[in-house]
Design a protein around this motif. Structure first.
Motif, PDB file in Angstrom:
ATOM      1  N   PHE A 320       0.825  -1.203   0.000  1.00  0.00           N
ATOM      2  CA  PHE A 320       0.000   0.000   0.000  1.00  0.00           C
ATOM      3  C   PHE A 320       0.861   1.255   0.000  1.00  0.00           C
ATOM      4  O   PHE A 320       0.622   2.189  -0.765  1.00  0.00           O
ATOM      5  N   LEU A 321       1.869   1.293   0.836  1.00  0.00           N
ATOM      6  CA  LEU A 321       2.696   2.495   0.991  1.00  0.00           C
ATOM      7  C   LEU A 321       3.735   2.661  -0.102  1.00  0.00           C
ATOM      8  O   LEU A 321       4.416   3.688  -0.155  1.00  0.00           O
ATOM      9  N   ASN A 322       3.878   1.655  -0.968  1.00  0.00           N
ATOM     10  CA  ASN A 322       4.844   1.780  -2.062  1.00  0.00           C
ATOM     11  C   ASN A 322       4.543   2.987  -2.939  1.00  0.00           C
ATOM     12  O   ASN A 322       5.448   3.560  -3.566  1.00  0.00           O
ATOM     13  N   GLY A 323       3.262   3.376  -3.006  1.00  0.00           N
ATOM     14  CA  GLY A 323       2.903   4.523  -3.822  1.00  0.00           C
ATOM     15  C   GLY A 323       3.521   5.820  -3.340  1.00  0.00           C
ATOM     16  O   GLY A 323       3.570   6.809  -4.078  1.00  0.00           O
ATOM     17  N   LEU A 324       3.996   5.840  -2.103  1.00  0.00           N
ATOM     18  CA  LEU A 324       4.611   7.052  -1.561  1.00  0.00           C
ATOM     19  C   LEU A 324       6.058   7.223  -2.016  1.00  0.00           C
ATOM     20  O   LEU A 324       6.626   8.304  -1.879  1.00  0.00           O
ATOM     21  N   LEU A 352       7.825   0.730   9.510  1.00  0.00           N
ATOM     22  CA  LEU A 352       8.666  -0.248   8.812  1.00  0.00           C
ATOM     23  C   LEU A 352       8.850   0.120   7.348  1.00  0.00           C
ATOM     24  O   LEU A 352       9.934  -0.081   6.783  1.00  0.00           O
ATOM     25  N   GLN A 353       7.816   0.664   6.725  1.00  0.00           N
ATOM     26  CA  GLN A 353       7.911   1.048   5.322  1.00  0.00           C
ATOM     27  C   GLN A 353       8.446   2.467   5.163  1.00  0.00           C
ATOM     28  O   GLN A 353       9.276   2.728   4.292  1.00  0.00           O
ATOM     29  N   LEU A 354       7.996   3.376   5.995  1.00  0.00           N
ATOM     30  CA  LEU A 354       8.477   4.754   5.888  1.00  0.00           C
ATOM     31  C   LEU A 354       9.972   4.845   6.147  1.00  0.00           C
ATOM     32  O   LEU A 354      10.677   5.641   5.521  1.00  0.00           O
ATOM     33  N   GLY A 355      10.456   4.022   7.069  1.00  0.00           N
ATOM     34  CA  GLY A 355      11.882   4.040   7.392  1.00  0.00           C
ATOM     35  C   GLY A 355      12.752   3.670   6.213  1.00  0.00           C
ATOM     36  O   GLY A 355      13.817   4.271   6.004  1.00  0.00           O
ATOM     37  N   THR A 356      12.311   2.693   5.435  1.00  0.00           N
ATOM     38  CA  THR A 356      13.118   2.277   4.279  1.00  0.00           C
ATOM     39  C   THR A 356      13.174   3.354   3.206  1.00  0.00           C
ATOM     40  O   THR A 356      14.052   3.315   2.350  1.00  0.00           O
ATOM     41  N   MET A 357      12.250   4.314   3.267  1.00  0.00           N
ATOM     42  CA  MET A 357      12.245   5.380   2.270  1.00  0.00           C
ATOM     43  C   MET A 357      13.260   6.468   2.585  1.00  0.00           C
ATOM     44  O   MET A 357      13.567   7.294   1.728  1.00  0.00           O
ATOM     45  N   LEU A 358      13.778   6.497   3.802  1.00  0.00           N
ATOM     46  CA  LEU A 358      14.702   7.563   4.190  1.00  0.00           C
ATOM     47  C   LEU A 358      15.920   7.626   3.292  1.00  0.00           C
ATOM     48  O   LEU A 358      16.454   8.712   3.033  1.00  0.00           O
ATOM     49  N   CYS A 359      16.387   6.481   2.829  1.00  0.00           N
ATOM     50  CA  CYS A 359      17.606   6.435   2.010  1.00  0.00           C
ATOM     51  C   CYS A 359      17.325   6.761   0.542  1.00  0.00           C
ATOM     52  O   CYS A 359      18.261   6.873  -0.253  1.00  0.00           O
ATOM     53  N   PHE A 384       9.501   0.605  15.269  1.00  0.00           N
ATOM     54  CA  PHE A 384      10.799   1.262  15.099  1.00  0.00           C
ATOM     55  C   PHE A 384      11.922   0.341  15.555  1.00  0.00           C
ATOM     56  O   PHE A 384      12.982   0.264  14.913  1.00  0.00           O
ATOM     57  N   GLU A 385      11.699  -0.358  16.638  1.00  0.00           N
ATOM     58  CA  GLU A 385      12.709  -1.293  17.151  1.00  0.00           C
ATOM     59  C   GLU A 385      12.984  -2.391  16.132  1.00  0.00           C
ATOM     60  O   GLU A 385      14.148  -2.735  15.870  1.00  0.00           O
ATOM     61  N   GLU A 386      11.937  -2.915  15.525  1.00  0.00           N
ATOM     62  CA  GLU A 386      12.099  -3.948  14.491  1.00  0.00           C
ATOM     63  C   GLU A 386      12.879  -3.392  13.300  1.00  0.00           C
ATOM     64  O   GLU A 386      13.752  -4.068  12.746  1.00  0.00           O
ATOM     65  N   LEU A 387      12.549  -2.168  12.914  1.00  0.00           N
ATOM     66  CA  LEU A 387      13.239  -1.546  11.781  1.00  0.00           C
ATOM     67  C   LEU A 387      14.715  -1.360  12.082  1.00  0.00           C
ATOM     68  O   LEU A 387      15.579  -1.673  11.249  1.00  0.00           O
ATOM     69  N   ALA A 388      15.043  -0.858  13.263  1.00  0.00           N
ATOM     70  CA  ALA A 388      16.443  -0.587  13.623  1.00  0.00           C
ATOM     71  C   ALA A 388      17.257  -1.873  13.705  1.00  0.00           C
ATOM     72  O   ALA A 388      18.418  -1.911  13.286  1.00  0.00           O
ATOM     73  N   GLU A 389      16.668  -2.913  14.248  1.00  0.00           N
ATOM     74  CA  GLU A 389      17.408  -4.165  14.408  1.00  0.00           C
ATOM     75  C   GLU A 389      17.694  -4.836  13.076  1.00  0.00           C
ATOM     76  O   GLU A 389      18.672  -5.569  12.938  1.00  0.00           O
ATOM     77  N   LEU A 396      20.638   2.623   9.433  1.00  0.00           N
ATOM     78  CA  LEU A 396      20.776   2.767  10.876  1.00  0.00           C
ATOM     79  C   LEU A 396      21.423   4.101  11.239  1.00  0.00           C
ATOM     80  O   LEU A 396      21.067   4.722  12.249  1.00  0.00           O
ATOM     81  N   ALA A 397      22.334   4.558  10.401  1.00  0.00           N
ATOM     82  CA  ALA A 397      22.971   5.855  10.654  1.00  0.00           C
ATOM     83  C   ALA A 397      21.953   6.992  10.583  1.00  0.00           C
ATOM     84  O   ALA A 397      22.158   8.054  11.193  1.00  0.00           O
ATOM     85  N   MET A 398      20.854   6.806   9.857  1.00  0.00           N
ATOM     86  CA  MET A 398      19.793   7.806   9.793  1.00  0.00           C
ATOM     87  C   MET A 398      18.790   7.642  10.926  1.00  0.00           C
ATOM     88  O   MET A 398      18.159   8.612  11.347  1.00  0.00           O
ATOM     89  N   LEU A 399      18.654   6.425  11.410  1.00  0.00           N
ATOM     90  CA  LEU A 399      17.667   6.166  12.462  1.00  0.00           C
ATOM     91  C   LEU A 399      18.167   6.590  13.839  1.00  0.00           C
ATOM     92  O   LEU A 399      17.391   7.078  14.664  1.00  0.00           O
ATOM     93  N   VAL A 400      19.461   6.404  14.092  1.00  0.00           N
ATOM     94  CA  VAL A 400      19.992   6.693  15.424  1.00  0.00           C
ATOM     95  C   VAL A 400      19.769   8.143  15.838  1.00  0.00           C
ATOM     96  O   VAL A 400      19.327   8.415  16.970  1.00  0.00           O
ATOM     97  N   PRO A 401      20.041   9.147  14.968  1.00  0.00           N
ATOM     98  CA  PRO A 401      19.788  10.534  15.398  1.00  0.00           C
ATOM     99  C   PRO A 401      18.324  10.797  15.756  1.00  0.00           C
ATOM    100  O   PRO A 401      18.046  11.691  16.559  1.00  0.00           O
TER     101      PRO A 401
END
Length: 574
Positions: A320-324, A352-359, A384-389, A396-401
């Motif tokens: 669903f969120l792939n359209g973003l 989980l999906q929005l996080g992968t878009m950060l890069c 968020f914990e699942e995404l970071a792990e 991860l360098a974008m998630l930590v800040p």
């Protein structure tokens, strides 16, 4: 279709299973929804096609069991075997009122009804449910012209002819024996409605219709204005809002679970399309309405709560969120605030999906997504914990800040866990986040005093010196005792002694006194970084006992001890 009249041989309403009435109510609800879709979209639109398919499936399922579906018409209600299956106000635009207004007293759908017949029936009902003054045509005429073979109806010429004392159910028992089939070349609407004089037939060779004069095609000024107003109203119709209003009405009034689920399915697709084209205005209205409906669900019952919850889960799934992901380059910066307002309505699982878009997005979009992720994580940190792990070093360098802006024990534990990642870059970011959040865990960070990165060691030393603390004091004393600092690490050694002076107490004095005053005979004749560090630490402790040690060192007979003490401390009286 057979021309034989229908007979009312069904059992009375009291014997009819309740599930049959519920099935009829569901069919009526689907019919109303399909009519709404036809009013908002072209007939070949996917929403209309899905609505017709659903309505046809429900009708076929009923007719397979009962062979005939009979509806009696009242001024503001539809009945099945005397039981009300749909009710609304007696006003223009309401299905029951429109049928009653045009003289339709009963409708019957028979086994074998085809999808095309259903489509035509919906189109007729939608077209004539509202009739402006002076409009031509009506439901009965349209049904007669359509000649639908599996639709039968009973109509009267003047609705005033109906005896108001009798119910539609009672009257329909007499009428159904002579209901008009939709096809078979039966009577005209005029014949069905009542006796009228036969129209005068034209003589042979006469023209049946007069020639149309071209001037008749010209609109008057009033007609042109009316036409412009109709076009303006149609152009300004808000299809999405009308569907959202219907969804709320279904929940508040009809309590129809099947239709409620169907409209939610429709809204999923509507929201998917809005996300794809980055239409955040429509997206925001859909999500705001759904959250309002979610509150109403608590009063409607668990069935509605479950369905809205499933809706929220569906819109957080990757497909669903792939359209973003695409098309952000065309979104102006002024829309980022609106986009953020939309995305914070998503469920936390969307992280989980929005996080992968950060890069994958530009800096302005990344900043907006970061804000959204932080806000969603505040509602539920688990995604968020699942995404970071599971994240690679780049993500991860974008998630930590982002964790600097978070609160709570779970995010703190995750940060302290990330500190031990193999990547030096990740360890640096995690340690900076710990310091910025003022998380105090000296025992956990103690091993980093021996980290291979000089920058990380420096950060940990500064961290230990940030407050008076017994644990930090013990860690630094142990580190200074056991670690052999090379000559090029002299600044780091002095930094450790300074940190001990800032965080330590009287417990540090025995170690510092021995370091400053004692040592080998010859060593006390030569400069030593450790002695200098101990003198600085004693000065920073700034206690009567520590100053006493420095006073003694200033009077030492050993030049190295005396000189280092005098460089940091001025004895009392001098």
């Amino acid at each position: 279709m057979s021309g034989e009249p229908l007979s009312m041989t069904q059992p009375p309403p009291t014997e009819q299973p309740a599930k049959d009435f519920q099935a009829v109510r569901s069919i009526i609800s689907s019919l109303l929804l399909t009519m709404k879709m036809f009013s908002l979209y072209a007939e070949d639109h996917a929403h209309c096609q899905r609505a017709i398919d659903r309505l046809q499936a429900e009708i076929e399922a009923f007719l397979q069991k009962k062979e005939t579906l009979v509806l009696e018409v009242g001024s503001n209600q539809l009945l099945h075997l005397g039981e009300v299956v749909q009710q609304g106000p007696a006003k223009d635009g309401e299905l029951a009122f429109a049928l009653f207004r045009d003289g339709v007293m009963s409708l019957a759908l028979t086994q074998g009804l085809e999808r095309e017949e259903t489509r035509i029936l919906v189109r007729i009902l939608e077209r004539y449910k509202s009739l402006p003054a002076g409009a031509e045509g009506d439901i009965v005429t349209a049904l007669w012209e359509a000649e639908l073979p599996h639709l039968e109806y009973q109509a009267v010429d003047n609705i005033l002819e109906v005896d108001g004392s009798s119910s539609p159910y009672e009257d329909s028992q007499d009428w159904l024996g002579s209901m008009s089939p939709g096809g078979d070349g039966g009577s005209t609407p005029h014949e069905i409605r009542g006796a009228r004089e036969d129209p005068v037939q034209p003589e042979e060779g006469e023209r049946r219709f007069p020639l149309l004069q071209p001037t008749l095609l010209q609109l008057t000024e009033d007609e042109a204005r009316n036409l412009e107003e109709i076009v303006r109203i149609e152009e300004n119709r808000d299809a999405t809002q009308e569907i959202l209003n219907m969804l709320a009405d279904v929940l508040k009034e009809e309590r129809d679970e099947d239709v409620f689920s169907y409209v939610l399915d429709y809204m999923v697709e509507e929201l998917r399309e809005a996300f794809g084209r980055k239409d955040f205005d429509i997206s925001l209205r859909i999500l705001k309405t759904l959250f309002h409906i979610h509150k109403l669900c608590r009063e409607a019952g668990p069935w509605a709560v479950d369905r809205v919850r499933n809706f929220l889960l569906r819109i957080s799934e990757p497909d669903f969120l792939n359209g973003l992901k695409e098309g952000w380059a065309t979104v102006p910066g002024s829309q980022m605030a609106k986009a953020r307002e939309v995305l914070v309505f998503l469920p936390p699982d969307s992280i989980l999906q929005l996080g992968t878009m950060l890069c994958e997005v530009a800096v302005p979009v990344r900043a907006m997504l970061a804000d959204v992720i932080v806000m969603l994580a505040a509602r539920d940190f688990r995604p968020f914990e699942e995404l970071a792990e599971a994240a690679d070093d780049e993500l991860l360098a974008m998630l930590v800040p982002l964790m600097v802006r978070m609160e709570g024990e779970r995010s703190a534990r995750l940060l302290l866990k990330i500190i031990w990642k193999p990547s030096e870059k990740i360890r640096k970011e995690a340690l900076k986040a710990v310091i910025l959040r003022r998380l105090w865990a000296p025992k956990t960070l103690a091993p980093l005093l021996s980290d291979e990165s000089a920058y990380i060691r420096q950060l940990v030393v500064r961290y230990m010196s940030s407050k008076k603390n017994d644990a930090a004091e013990a860690i630094l004393i142990d580190h200074l005792k056991k670690t052999k600092f090379s000559k090029h690490n002299g600044e780091e050694l002095i930094a450790c002694f300074k940190a001990l002076g800032k965080c330590g107490s009287s417990e540090s004095i025995p170690f510092l006194r021995d370091t400053l005053l004692k040592g080998g005979f010859l060593s006390r004749f030569h400069d030593s970084l450790r002695r200098r560090g101990a003198a600085i630490a004693l000065l920073l402790l700034n206690s009567e006992e520590s100053r006493g040690v420095l006073e003694k060192a200033c009077r030492s007979r050993f030049p190295a001890v005396r000189n280092v003490a005098l460089t940091v401390y001025k004895p009392h009286g001098e």
